[in-house]
Each structure stands twice: as structure tokens, then as C-alpha cells.
Design a protein around this motif. Sequence first.
Motif, mmCIF file in Angstrom:
data_model
loop_
_atom_site.group_PDB
_atom_site.id
_atom_site.type_symbol
_atom_site.label_atom_id
_atom_site.label_comp_id
_atom_site.label_asym_id
_atom_site.label_seq_id
_atom_site.Cartn_x
_atom_site.Cartn_y
_atom_site.Cartn_z
ATOM 1 N N ILE A 45 0.834 -1.207 0.000
ATOM 2 C CA ILE A 45 0.000 0.000 0.000
ATOM 3 C C ILE A 45 0.869 1.258 0.000
ATOM 4 N N GLN A 46 1.941 1.258 0.820
ATOM 5 C CA GLN A 46 2.810 2.434 0.876
ATOM 6 C C GLN A 46 3.474 2.700 -0.469
ATOM 7 N N GLU A 47 3.897 1.659 -1.149
ATOM 8 C CA GLU A 47 4.507 1.824 -2.473
ATOM 9 C C GLU A 47 3.529 2.454 -3.451
ATOM 10 N N ALA A 48 2.273 1.970 -3.415
ATOM 11 C CA ALA A 48 1.266 2.510 -4.326
ATOM 12 C C ALA A 48 0.925 3.957 -3.984
ATOM 13 N N GLU A 49 0.822 4.280 -2.681
ATOM 14 C CA GLU A 49 0.489 5.644 -2.264
ATOM 15 C C GLU A 49 1.588 6.633 -2.657
ATOM 16 N N LYS A 50 2.837 6.243 -2.528
ATOM 17 C CA LYS A 50 3.935 7.129 -2.917
ATOM 18 C C LYS A 50 3.872 7.446 -4.413
ATOM 19 N N LEU A 51 3.566 6.424 -5.205
ATOM 20 C CA LEU A 51 3.490 6.642 -6.651
ATOM 21 C C LEU A 51 2.335 7.569 -7.000
ATOM 22 N N VAL A 52 1.198 7.409 -6.331
ATOM 23 C CA VAL A 52 0.041 8.273 -6.599
ATOM 24 C C VAL A 52 0.371 9.729 -6.290
ATOM 25 N N LYS A 53 1.051 9.979 -5.156
ATOM 26 C CA LYS A 53 1.420 11.351 -4.788
ATOM 27 C C LYS A 53 2.325 11.981 -5.849
ATOM 28 N N LYS A 54 3.266 11.196 -6.358
ATOM 29 C CA LYS A 54 4.145 11.713 -7.410
ATOM 30 C C LYS A 54 3.356 12.045 -8.664
ATOM 31 N N CYS A 55 2.446 11.159 -9.036
ATOM 32 C CA CYS A 55 1.696 11.341 -10.280
ATOM 33 C C CYS A 55 0.741 12.520 -10.207
ATOM 34 N N LEU A 56 0.215 12.789 -9.020
ATOM 35 C CA LEU A 56 -0.715 13.911 -8.877
ATOM 36 C C LEU A 56 -0.038 15.259 -9.117
ATOM 37 N N LYS A 57 1.298 15.294 -8.981
ATOM 38 C CA LYS A 57 2.029 16.537 -9.196
ATOM 39 C C LYS A 57 2.353 16.770 -10.675
ATOM 40 N N ILE A 58 2.140 15.764 -11.494
ATOM 41 C CA ILE A 58 2.447 15.876 -12.920
ATOM 42 C C ILE A 58 1.271 16.512 -13.638
ATOM 43 N N LYS A 59 1.485 17.636 -14.272
ATOM 44 C CA LYS A 59 0.399 18.360 -14.939
ATOM 45 C C LYS A 59 0.547 18.298 -16.460
ATOM 46 N N TRP A 60 1.624 18.907 -17.010
ATOM 47 C CA TRP A 60 1.720 19.041 -18.460
ATOM 48 C C TRP A 60 2.935 18.315 -19.049
ATOM 49 N N ASN A 61 3.796 17.759 -18.206
ATOM 50 C CA ASN A 61 5.025 17.125 -18.685
ATOM 51 C C ASN A 61 4.698 15.765 -19.315
ATOM 52 N N LEU A 62 4.705 15.714 -20.655
ATOM 53 C CA LEU A 62 4.314 14.494 -21.367
ATOM 54 C C LEU A 62 5.314 13.366 -21.157
ATOM 55 N N PHE A 63 6.609 13.705 -21.046
ATOM 56 C CA PHE A 63 7.603 12.654 -20.839
ATOM 57 C C PHE A 63 7.398 11.959 -19.494
#
Length: 817
Positions: A45-63
Amino acid sequence: KTTANFKPELSQLQQTLQTVTPIIQDVVKLNQILDHQSDMFIEQIQEAEKLVKKCLKIKWNLFKKFTHSLKLKDVNNKLLRFFQLEVQADQTRDIKQTLVEVNDVKLRMDSLSVGVKEINQTLSSCSSLSVSCSSSFSRRREGFGCELLERRRLGWRVPLRPGGIVAFDEPLKKLKDKVLMEAVYDETSVVVVAAAGGCGKTTLVTMLCHDSEVQDKFGENVFFVTVSEEPNFMAIVNDLYNPNPFGRPIAFQSDEDAKNKLGVFLHENVSSPMLLVLDDVWSDSFIDNFLFNIEGCKILVTSRTAFSRFDVFRFDPLSDEDASILFRRSAFTLGKKRPRTSVDGDLVNQMVKRCKKHPLTLTVVGSSLNGRDESAWISMLNTLSQGSSVLDLNEEVRNRLERSFKTLDEEFKEYFMDFGLFPEDQRIPANALLDMWVHLYNHDHQGTDTIDKIVGLSFRNLVNLVASGVRKDSGATVNYCDQQYVTQHDLLRELAIHLSSKQEVPIAQRKRLIINARGEDLPASVLNVQEPMQARILSISTGESFSFRWRDMKVREVEVMVLNLKSKTYTLPHFMNEMQKLKILNVTNYGLYPSHIENFHLLGCLSNISRIRLERVAISSFSTPFFALQNLQKISFIMCKIGSAFETKLGSKDSLTVWPRLVELEMDYCQDLVRFPGLLCDSVYLKTLSITNCNELCEISEDFGKLTNLENLSLRSCTKLEKLPGSITRLQKLSVLDISDCLSLSELPDDMGKLGGLRTIYMKGCTGICELPSSVEELSHTHVVCNEEIYQQWLEFGNVKADLVEEDRLETLMKII
């Protein structure tokens, strides 16, 4: 393609975490009590939550979207493998431990003193803990997570976290700072979130309750109470002890008695600190019922009024950016649900501006324009351009929302206005809508049309479709509306009533007549009408103080009637005997106790009635004319007291055919039903019979075999039923049999194989059946859904397809208790 999948993959992972995280937290706590390792759960669960937090910060960076889309896909696959392999192995290890703890719980419960007898009585009827025994039980918490189980069995639970919310970040932060301040007992310990209706107050406080910092501080001691405009304080306190609405109510002498017992309970059973949310409060005096001298207690209130004697948190409008994002999420659906439209960006900005940053208006107007061409946008903009501020008054909000409905089809307007027939803040059973819409709009009897229209309204954010929590694999469903409920924001309900009751249309000429009797009598505006009324649909809501002195009303054209009541005794309107066009009747009690209907015999004169739905009412006897209704096709008894009513001796019984055209009969949570009424076995045209959660049912007459046209039979969760009648084997048209969770059922009829038409058997939880009759080898094309206890036996018969259903061990444990 990988980059485009970023948001769907992220949404899937968020939804998975939202669903499984509370379950994993409970598993971890139970494992700590049982001294089991929980590392594998926490790490995944912690691994998945960390990834979600990172992804939520991504707005326009296509790479970054590309690279993280691959990571999201990998984590989603890992979680799937984790729950399919590791978790299954862990469950296999734990099942034996669970069975040991069942015996431990039973031994401790048997040892409790006289003060705990009320607990055993309450648990045996699937109720919750009572006031008098909660204190005793809590002081004896030990072993097997008693504290956790007790909290789960208490009400006032926080609603699920809303999904897809992109706004409210700033107000959430400010409100959280207020709530996390150290609470001292005085009136500053109450924080009132004040804003106009539909601004998202409930959403904001629900998000707050799920915030990690708030959870860390208050833990299990977060309680959420929905109040509404006319609250019943005793019923609200009862909900704390009875989260299951079918449980036995607590006996309170008065509101003052309920307040005293609530104070004692909170002092003795809830540790500090505590957060109590009172949602939708209309009067500041109601808050006084919850002001106790409890150190560290914080009370959070949502209201349309800023109560000046408390600390007021004014819910400011959304920022320009958040308002734009919220509107665009509604107006431009992602994915392929609807075609994307090309709309000028300046036009979108103007529309957001005209919506005045009002969350409900942004969502409803945006949804109404979803998929429409630019001309529809211009027309809507011209409509919304009239008037001043959309947040000034509720009346102004209703006017703006009403204009947005001009984009709806006429049929959806009718569906929406039908929701005004029901009280505020109540779950509306989809089956109740089905009963009405089958007649009003020619919907099919299986509920596909009805559920489709509800989903359509839900998609437009006009209603919310929710399930009851009963798993779909637990047994048969009568129709697509079964176990489905609909809720609606109170502002939208007011709009539905407003649309049905426009002042320019005289009361006598309205198609839909909605009457809300707030006092002892009907409103004067209705009583003063002298001419016959043309209403096709009639809804009457009465409170506890209604005097039952029904005045004469000329409503002979009514075809659908909805009665909403709260009193302990109730008298049907005497003018019903002139309503010969009445086809659909829905009588629902929303009070604390079942309402006793004194003149039920009045229904015997309604010769054209085809569907009757009764919920939480008590009936002492049925009359012969009522049983003789020639056109009755469906009748539902939900949480009713009807056991003795069917024992009524009927005149000329030999010549009477009970409900000669009855096709469907439903009995759910009728706790005084001990025997299936033998006289109902004469309803030979009956096709669907559903008797569910009737825990006292222990006998079915051998006359049951007369129901030769029966196709669907559900006896789910009739826990005291020991056997099926042997005559059931005469029902050659029987296609679906549901005996799930019939815990006392010890055997199947010897001639079970004679049921040649049987296609599906649901029997999950039939733990008492040790051996199948040999005749089942005669069955053909039969599908059995069961759990592990009997699965291996069915595999021995190659003519039957058996599916294994994973059992919820905690659910089974509570049913056994």
C-alpha cells in the motif's frame, strides 16, 4: 497510447487504494491483536500511495506522464497479483484462527451478566449495541479486537471520501487548521461551516474527515451525523447504537433522556480527542444537544446560516482556477463516454464566470452542456446572463438551476421532478421508482429502463446512485433495481418541487401535487381549493404531530400516490375510497418506530390498484376485500409487522382466490413473520417470491406446491428456516432458487432432482447442509453458486456447474453471533 493511459491508470490505482486501504488498515489492526505479521500489506500500500502522490504533481510534462504511466501499470499489475496470491495464502492461514476466536467470543458472551442480556437479544435480531449495555461491554474489551468490532457496530459513520474532487484545497487547509487547534470546552469548540445550499459544505467536511492529519489526531473517534431541516433527535441518537436501520430501536422517554444517555455514553466510551460533525443544521439550538463537558471535543457544523454565537468558517467561493477545472471536468468528459466537442475557450471562460464559482451550478450546468454543440452553449450563456448573483439567495440559485434544465429532454425533466415526491435526506429505493415508472412511463418490469434513467440523471449530477452494500454474488437479484438506492442533494430536491409547483399553474390543474404538512393539518392553500383537482401524481408528507383529521380533497384523477409519514399511528385519508383510478401506492414511514395503520381495510375498495409498497408499517389484520383485489400484480412488505395480519379469518374462504392476478410478492426484514402464510399459496399466478432477511421464519407450508407458476424463489438470510417443503418439487417452472445464508437449513428435499426447470441455485453460507440428495444427479443445465463447505460435493455431480464464492469470514461470524 501509453501517455494517454496515464490518467486512466492513475484513476484505477486511486480507486483501488480508496477501496482497499480501510480494509487493509483493519486487517493490520486485527493482525496486531492476533500477533500476525502485516509487513506485506503495509509495503504494498505504501509503495502505491507514494506513486500516486508523485503522479498527482504531474500536470503538463508528457515525458513524465509516459514514464509514470508505465510505473502505474506495473503497480496495478503487482497489486492484482498480490491479492490473488499472497493475500489468498494469508487468508488460508487465518481461517483456522478465526474459527478458534468464534468459540472464544461465544464463551465470553455466555459469561456476561444480566446487564448484557440486552446485547444478546439485540445481536440475535441483527441489531446494534443498546445504550444500557454499551458501557458494560466496552469495559470488558479484550482479545480479538473487541474495541474495533464495537466501533464498527456503532453508527454516525463518516461517508466515503468523494472521488475526483479537484477543488477545495485552500478552504480544506484553512478549515483543518481550525479543527486541529486544541479544543477547550466553551463555545469556541464549535466551528460552523456556513455557505449557501449546494456550495459543497458536506463534501468539504467529508474530505476533512478523511485527511491523514485529522485521522492521526482523532483516530476512531470521528463521528458524522446528518441532521436535516426537521431532525428527530431520538432517532439520531438511536442511529449511533443502531447503524443497521433494521435493528431494535432504543427506548428513550424524551429528547432530554436521549441527551443524557448520549452524554453518559460519550464520557464513558469515547476517548479524547473526539471530532463530531453535524451536517445540514438549520437551527443553532439543535447544537446545544451535543454540548458536553468533554475535554478535547471538537464539533464541526455545516449550515446555510452563520450562527454568530459560534466560531464561523465562511466557505468562500472557489478560486478562478479551481472553478474552471471543476466546470471543465463536468463539461468535457474524459475518455469515450461522450463525443468531445469543440468550444471556443473564451466561451468556456464566460460560462464559468456566469456560474459565479458556485460548485453545484458549475457541475449541473457543465453536465447539461456535455456533448452539445456551440449553439447550445451560446443559448445557455444568454439564459444565465439574466439576473444578478447566483449565490445571493437559495431562490436565486434555484432560478439559475431551473434555466439549465431547458437543455434536458422532456422525459428526463419528468424523472427528475418525481424525486420531489420523497422526503429530504432519505435514501430512495430504486424499486420504489420502478413501481411508479412502470405505470407512468411504461418501463419494463426487470428494471433495465429505470436503472438506465437513474444512471442518466446521476451522470448529469442530479442524483446519486448507491448500492446497499450487499454483494451481488451473495444471491439472486429480483431485478436490476434490487439493492440499489438513490440520494439527492436537498437543493436539487427543492428545485424538483419548485418545478412541479410553479405559481402560475393553479393547484387544481397541476399534474404533480406535492403536499408537505408541517403541522397538525394540511396547508391552507390546498384545503381552500374547492374545485376537483386534476393531479395524476399525489405526494403527502406528514410529521409526528399530524392530527389525522383528514379534510375532504377531490383528487379522483390520481394514479400514483406516495404517503410519507413519521407518526406511531396513522390513518389513511378517507378520500382514498373515491380514487378509483389509483394504480400505484407507496406508504413509507421515516420515523423511529413502525407506524400502525388503523384503517388499512380502506384499500379494499381500490379495485384498479396494481402495485402496493409498504415500508416500516404495522398492520394488525387484512380484510377480505383487500385479499380480493382483482388487479393487484405486486405487493412489497419492507420492515413491516405483518405476522398476525395473515392469520385473519376470511369470510367464504373456499370461494376466495387471494390476489388472483398477483405476479410478484416481496417480504424483506419482516421480523415477526414466523410461518409463510398458507392462504398465499392460493395465488397460483405468482411468478416471483422474495422472502429475505426474515430471521424468525422457520416453517413453510406443504401447500407451497400449489404455486405451480413460480419461477423465482428467494429465501436469502432466513436464518431459522430448517427445511424446504417437500412439495417444492412440484414447481416445474422454478428457474432460480436462492437459499443463501440460510444458516439453519440442514438438508435439501430428497426429490430435488425433479425440478427440471431449475437453472440457478444460490446457496452461499448454507453451512448446515452436510450431504446432497442423490436425486440432484437428475438436474441438467443447472448452475450452483456456493462456498467451500459444499463446493466439493457438487463437483461429484458432472451434470452441474458449480462456482466457488469467497466467503466474508467477519460477516459470517456476526451472523452466527
